[in-house]
Motif scaffolding. Structure first.
Motif, mmCIF file in Angstrom:
data_model
loop_
_atom_site.group_PDB
_atom_site.id
_atom_site.type_symbol
_atom_site.label_atom_id
_atom_site.label_comp_id
_atom_site.label_asym_id
_atom_site.label_seq_id
_atom_site.Cartn_x
_atom_site.Cartn_y
_atom_site.Cartn_z
ATOM 1 N N ALA A 44 0.832 -1.205 0.000
ATOM 2 C CA ALA A 44 0.000 0.000 0.000
ATOM 3 C C ALA A 44 0.862 1.248 0.000
ATOM 4 C CB ALA A 44 -0.922 0.006 1.219
ATOM 5 N N LYS A 45 0.231 2.350 -0.383
ATOM 6 C CA LYS A 45 0.812 3.694 -0.309
ATOM 7 C C LYS A 45 -0.067 4.517 0.617
ATOM 8 C CE LYS A 45 4.076 3.270 -3.461
ATOM 9 N NZ LYS A 45 5.484 3.416 -3.094
ATOM 10 N N ILE A 46 0.432 5.650 1.064
ATOM 11 C CA ILE A 46 -0.331 6.473 2.001
ATOM 12 C C ILE A 46 -1.655 6.938 1.393
ATOM 13 C CG2 ILE A 46 0.696 8.711 1.451
ATOM 14 C CD1 ILE A 46 -0.236 7.286 4.952
ATOM 15 N N ALA A 47 -1.730 7.059 0.089
ATOM 16 C CA ALA A 47 -2.988 7.449 -0.569
ATOM 17 C C ALA A 47 -4.116 6.464 -0.251
ATOM 18 C CB ALA A 47 -2.789 7.554 -2.078
ATOM 19 N N ALA A 49 -4.896 5.413 2.568
ATOM 20 C CA ALA A 49 -5.511 5.793 3.838
ATOM 21 C C ALA A 49 -6.123 7.187 3.787
ATOM 22 C CB ALA A 49 -4.484 5.725 4.962
ATOM 23 N N ALA A 50 -6.094 7.830 2.622
ATOM 24 C CA ALA A 50 -6.597 9.209 2.499
ATOM 25 C C ALA A 50 -8.084 9.315 2.822
ATOM 26 C CB ALA A 50 -6.321 9.742 1.094
ATOM 27 N N PHE A 51 -8.831 8.232 2.688
ATOM 28 C CA PHE A 51 -10.273 8.283 2.968
ATOM 29 C C PHE A 51 -10.578 8.631 4.421
ATOM 30 C CE2 PHE A 51 -9.177 3.956 4.122
ATOM 31 C CZ PHE A 51 -9.977 3.690 5.225
ATOM 32 N N LEU A 52 -9.606 8.477 5.312
ATOM 33 C CA LEU A 52 -9.810 8.802 6.721
ATOM 34 C C LEU A 52 -9.801 10.304 6.993
ATOM 35 C CD1 LEU A 52 -7.496 6.113 8.363
ATOM 36 C CD2 LEU A 52 -9.990 6.236 8.533
ATOM 37 N N ALA A 53 -9.215 11.082 6.081
ATOM 38 C CA ALA A 53 -9.028 12.512 6.333
ATOM 39 C C ALA A 53 -10.347 13.210 6.653
ATOM 40 C CB ALA A 53 -8.375 13.174 5.128
ATOM 41 N N GLY A 54 -10.319 14.028 7.697
ATOM 42 C CA GLY A 54 -11.494 14.787 8.088
ATOM 43 C C GLY A 54 -11.756 14.693 9.570
ATOM 44 N N ARG A 55 -12.879 15.257 9.956
ATOM 45 C CA ARG A 55 -13.291 15.282 11.360
ATOM 46 C C ARG A 55 -14.494 14.357 11.530
ATOM 47 N NH1 ARG A 55 -15.789 20.591 14.366
ATOM 48 N NH2 ARG A 55 -15.735 19.802 16.492
ATOM 49 N N PRO A 75 -3.036 13.283 3.580
ATOM 50 C CA PRO A 75 -1.661 12.790 3.433
ATOM 51 C C PRO A 75 -0.714 13.903 2.984
ATOM 52 C CG PRO A 75 -3.209 11.315 2.341
ATOM 53 C CD PRO A 75 -3.982 12.545 2.727
ATOM 54 N N VAL A 76 0.451 13.936 3.596
ATOM 55 C CA VAL A 76 1.554 14.799 3.177
ATOM 56 C C VAL A 76 2.799 13.932 3.243
ATOM 57 C CG1 VAL A 76 2.967 16.821 3.704
ATOM 58 C CG2 VAL A 76 0.491 16.929 4.021
ATOM 59 N N ILE A 101 -0.241 7.098 10.633
ATOM 60 C CA ILE A 101 -0.159 6.042 9.623
ATOM 61 C C ILE A 101 0.940 6.478 8.679
ATOM 62 C CG2 ILE A 101 -1.306 4.796 7.763
ATOM 63 C CD1 ILE A 101 -3.967 5.261 9.220
ATOM 64 N N GLN A 102 1.878 5.566 8.424
ATOM 65 C CA GLN A 102 3.044 5.912 7.621
ATOM 66 C C GLN A 102 3.408 4.761 6.699
ATOM 67 O OE1 GLN A 102 6.179 8.026 9.714
ATOM 68 N NE2 GLN A 102 7.682 6.619 8.866
ATOM 69 N N GLU A 103 3.900 5.106 5.505
ATOM 70 C CA GLU A 103 4.409 4.082 4.594
ATOM 71 C C GLU A 103 5.709 3.527 5.155
ATOM 72 O OE1 GLU A 103 5.006 5.142 0.487
ATOM 73 O OE2 GLU A 103 3.213 6.419 0.511
ATOM 74 N N GLU A 104 5.790 2.210 5.245
ATOM 75 C CA GLU A 104 7.002 1.534 5.712
ATOM 76 C C GLU A 104 7.099 0.170 5.062
ATOM 77 O OE1 GLU A 104 7.146 1.144 9.943
ATOM 78 O OE2 GLU A 104 6.995 3.290 10.278
#
Length: 197
Positions: A44-47, A49-55, A75-76, A101-104
């Motif tokens: 996986a890539k960090i993208a 997990a982008a669906f989590l972004a928000g409040r 993600p940044v 959450i980080q790419e590793e």
């Protein structure tokens, strides 16, 4: 967390872990994965997990009088960061949590640390709960125990209908623990609605 009626509720992947009796990590920092922990992972890539972004906000407890809130950044670079807070019915904070959450190593690693209302950490000074991505979808991420997870087996995040659904699963007790009467913790489920920042 334990509510007045003893129901354990999940929050942000692992908030409930210590409140539900997780205790100290099972392995020292830098150690190999604990027995029974997953060493498999999903590329996986960090993208992913982008669906989590928000409040995200919800209510918890038998009377739905506890407030829970989780906020994830966009993600940044190769990472996203999250914070969680639990506010009791009387308005006082119960716990705070920092998540990353980080790419590793070709996958995603979820790490979290819990803090009391006064900022004291529950994990050891240099310890964090570490999980690795084991399943993914367009709005789905399942992280499985990897290191220092106690009896936590997996955390599942899924966004459906603008709601964040979180499921926390616990490992079955060892045969020795079961012989002493220990039972697996029940799977914990909760949901939060998307809110404007």
């Amino acid at each position: 967390m334990r509510t007045r009626n003893g129901v354990v509720l999940a929050a942000a992947v692992g908030l409930v872990l210590v409140m539900a009796g997780l205790g100290e990590p099972t392995a020292a920092p830098g150690s190999t994965p604990a027995s029974g922990a997953s060493t498999a992972h999903t590329p996986a890539k960090i993208a992913d997990a982008a669906f989590l972004a928000g409040r995200w906000q919800g209510t918890m407890g038998a009377k739905k009088d506890n407030h829970v809130e989780e906020i994830w950044t966009e993600p940044v670079g190769n990472n996203i960061a999250g914070v969680f807070r639990w506010v009791k019915a009387d308005g006082s904070p119960s716990v705070f949590e920092l998540l990353t959450i980080q790419e590793e190593e070709g996958t995603l690693a979820l790490r979290l640390r819990h803090q009391t209302a006064t900022g004291a950490t529950w994990e050891g000074k240099d310890s964090t709960v570490t999980m690795r991505l084991s399943e993914k979808g367009p709005a789905l991420a399942v992280f499985s125990a990897f290191k220092d997870c106690g009896d936590l087996a997996a955390c599942r995040y899924e966004v459906k209908d603008q709601r964040l659904h979180i499921e926390v699963r616990f490992a079955e007790p060892s045969s020795e623990e079961a012989a002493k009467g220990k039972k697996a913790r029940p799977t914990l489920r909760f949901e939060m609605e998307r809110r404007p920042l």
